[in-house]
Structures are given as structure tokens and as C-alpha cells.
Design a protein around this motif. Structure first.
Motif, PDB file in Angstrom:
ATOM      1  N   ILE A   1      39.586  48.590  45.374  1.00 43.58           N
ATOM      2  CA  ILE A   1      38.572  47.679  45.045  1.00 43.58           C
ATOM      3  C   ILE A   1      39.443  47.343  43.837  1.00 43.58           C
ATOM      4  CG2 ILE A   1      36.504  47.851  44.012  1.00 43.58           C
ATOM      5  CD1 ILE A   1      35.641  49.654  45.257  1.00 43.58           C
ATOM      6  N   ILE A   2      39.687  48.079  42.789  1.00 45.61           N
ATOM      7  CA  ILE A   2      40.319  47.695  41.695  1.00 45.61           C
ATOM      8  C   ILE A   2      41.565  46.512  41.663  1.00 45.61           C
ATOM      9  CG2 ILE A   2      41.896  48.678  39.336  1.00 45.61           C
ATOM     10  CD1 ILE A   2      40.669  51.028  39.938  1.00 45.61           C
ATOM     11  N   VAL A   3      42.324  47.201  42.315  1.00 45.77           N
ATOM     12  CA  VAL A   3      43.642  46.264  42.973  1.00 45.77           C
ATOM     13  C   VAL A   3      43.230  44.735  43.770  1.00 45.77           C
ATOM     14  CG1 VAL A   3      45.227  45.399  44.812  1.00 45.77           C
ATOM     15  CG2 VAL A   3      45.353  47.894  44.113  1.00 45.77           C
ATOM     16  N   ILE A   4      42.300  44.608  44.399  1.00 47.45           N
ATOM     17  CA  ILE A   4      42.062  42.901  44.650  1.00 47.45           C
ATOM     18  C   ILE A   4      41.256  42.347  43.746  1.00 47.45           C
ATOM     19  CG2 ILE A   4      39.805  42.179  46.981  1.00 47.45           C
ATOM     20  CD1 ILE A   4      40.527  44.174  48.588  1.00 47.45           C
ATOM     21  N   SER A   5      40.019  43.497  43.420  1.00 45.28           N
ATOM     22  CA  SER A   5      39.812  42.720  41.771  1.00 45.28           C
ATOM     23  C   SER A   5      40.394  42.328  40.923  1.00 45.28           C
ATOM     24  CB  SER A   5      38.551  43.219  41.453  1.00 45.28           C
ATOM     25  OG  SER A   5      38.035  44.316  41.810  1.00 45.28           O
TER      26      SER A   5
END
Length: 306
Positions: free
Chosen positions: A224-228
């Protein structure tokens, strides 16, 4: 020392030259169609006239960039781009996460795969096709208005011609088309979670909701952190293909974005220098945001390309 440095390179080329030959067409393609046109960026600093060419047009420095913030249309396009892009990013992250979690809870494999295929299918449709469908069903005499009139007795709503409805229509249609792809990514992350974590949580008496909260979501957090963070790089990209195929002069106030504004300014109105300046401004900001997003992704999730 200089000779010893060249030997490994020559040895590598001698052993793997077929692979480099295979890469050569792609390299030539990129040089011609990606880097070659960048020579035209000089028009952003000129009062460009097609009949005078790049070499003969008047050099005006940063005047075109100053005009970006002087025209109401250009500032409105920037604001529309930010609003639409940010909402798309936020909704495009939250909904796939929820759908991936819900889909992972389905135990019937056949039903699970069927739903997964149905929600992923729109991703392969072009915006020309989707726009044609939306114009038919959202028109004044379309299926949605017929339904609203027959059930609620409301007057026809011009979804694609009313500035108040255009942004929600764009965001919802983009979500419908693309959330299936994001859901697949998160679903793959959930599949990779060690089943022993769920077994341990179940032994401790955790319910399915508690397992999702304390096992599934924390395990999905790095992705989630990477995509965000990587989504920050597209904060000025509100989707030219979608907007261009859906918008019209009635909704310029809320639907005109940077890319469509550049298209009209340069190709339709002949302001090539100004249109190039707007596009270069957007590209520069996007480049900075991409660099920042990759640095954040590396710091928070140890994500790196090279």
C-alpha cells in the motif's frame, strides 16, 4: 589500469552480443520517438511561428511560462487536474484494497475467479469504447435517465454536459475501468501472506474481522505504501484519453485539464509556444514528484528499481 578496465566490457560484449542486438531496435525506437521530439521543447521559449520554424522564430525567454499564471483558463486547468487526479488516486487505492480483502474471503474458487475476471475485464477496454458506452447510457435519453424518470419521476440529467456532474462521472467511470487491476495487485499480496499467521490468530480466538485488521492489513501495508507513494508522480496526470473523449465546451470549467488545455492551445488555436510551455511545466513538476515518490517508497518500504 586503463586497459584492464576495457577488457571486462569487451568480454561481456563478445559473449552476449546477440542480446545487445535484440535490444537495439527498442533503443532506436526510444531515441527516435522519445528523445528526438524533445528538440521541439525549445518552442516553449519562443514566439513560435510554423512558417518561420524553430531557427527563425522570435526568442522570448520565459514569457510563455509567465502567461500560464496570467490566463484564467490555464490556472483553472491546473486546478481541475489536481482535483480530479488526487480524487482518482485516493479512490483508486481505497476501493481496490477493500475489494481485494472481500474477494479473498470468498471460499468458492469458481465464484472467486468469475468475479475477478468480471471486474478486471473493463481494464482492457479503450477509453474510446468506454466513452461511447457512457455517452449512450448517460445521455438525456439514455438508460440512466429513463430509469430515474420511471422510478423517481425526476427530470433528465445531462451528466456529461453539466459541470456539477462531470467530475463525479469521470471519477466513477475511471474507478469502474481500472480498479480491477489494482485489486489484482493487492490480491496477490494477500495470497502471499503466510497461512501460519492466520492459524495463530485463530488459535488465539481472533474473529475473521480481527484477522483482517491485525494480519491482512499489516501484511498489505508495504505494498500500500509503495503504490500510494508512486502515485504521487501522476498527480498532474488526470487522464487525457478519458477527458478528451468525454468532455465538451459546456464542462470546461470543471473538466478541462492540463493535457486537454495544451491540445486546444497548441494544435487547435495555433499557440504552439504557449502549449509547449504548459506541457513542459507539467512534465517538470511531474519529474520532481516522481523522484520524491521513489525516495519516499525507498525510505518507507525499501522499494527500489535499480
Amino acid at each position: 589500469m586503463h586497459g584492464t578496465r576495457k577488457k571486462p566490457w569487451k568480454k561481456e560484449l563478445r559473449h552476449n552480443w546477440p542480446l545487445y542486438v535484440l535490444c537495439l531496435p527498442a533503443l532506436i525506437f526510444v531515441l527516435i520517438f522519445a528523445y528526438g521530439p524533445m528538440a521541439g521543447l525549445v518552442m516553449a521559449f519562443q514566439n513560435y511561428k510554423p512558417w518561420q520554424g524553430i531557427t527563425g522564430s522570435e526568442w522570448i525567454g520565459l514569457d510563455n511560462f509567465a502567461r500560464i499564471f496570467q490566463y484564467e483558463e490555464s490556472t483553472q486547468a491546473i486546478m481541475n487536474t489536481l482535483i480530479i487526479a488526487v480524487i482518482k488516486i485516493v479512490v483508486g487505492i481505497i476501493v481496490p484494497i477493500i475489494m481485494a480483502i472481500l474477494l479473498s474471503e470468498i471460499r468458492n474458487v469458481g465464484l472467486k475467479k468469475s468475479i475477478q475476471t468480471l471486474v478486471y475485464l473493463p481494464h482492457f477496454l479503450s477509453w474510446v469504447t468506454v466513452a461511447g458506452i457512457m455517452i449512450d447510457i448517460l445521455g438525456l435519453d439514455g438508460g440512466i435517465n429513463h430509469f430515474l424518470f420511471s422510478v423517481f419521476g425526476t427530470k433528465p440529467v445531462f451528466f456529461l454536459g453539466d459541470p456539477a456532474y462531470f467530475r463525479p462521472t469521470v471519477i466513477i467511470s475511471d474507478l469502474w475501468k481500472n480498479f480491477g487491476f489494482g485489486m489484482i495487485v493487492y490480491l496477490a499480496t494477500i495470497t502471499g501472506i503466510d497461512p501460519s499467521y492466520y492459524e495463530a490468530a485463530e488459535i488465539d480466538g481472533a474473529t475473521r474481522r480481527q484477522q483482517i485488521r491485525h494480519v491482512t492489513l499489516p501484511s498489505m501495508l508495504p505494498m500500500i505504501i509503495v503504490i500510494s507513494t508512486l502515485s504521487l508522480g501522476s498527480v498532474l496526470d488526470a487522464g487525457f484519453d478519458q477527458i478528451f473523449n468525454l468532455y465538451n465546451p459546456l464542462v470546461y470549467s470543471t473538466g478541462d485539464i492540463i493535457d486537454t488545455y495544451v491540445y486546444r492551445s497548441s494544435l487547435l488555436n495555433g499557440q504552439y509556444g504557449f502549449g509547449t510551455a504548459v506541457g513542459l511545466f507539467k512534465s517538470g513538476i511531474s519529474f520532481i514528484l516522481i523522484v520524491i515518490s521513489y525516495r519516499i517508497a525507498y525510505k518507507l518500504a525499501n522499494y527500489k528499481i535499480f
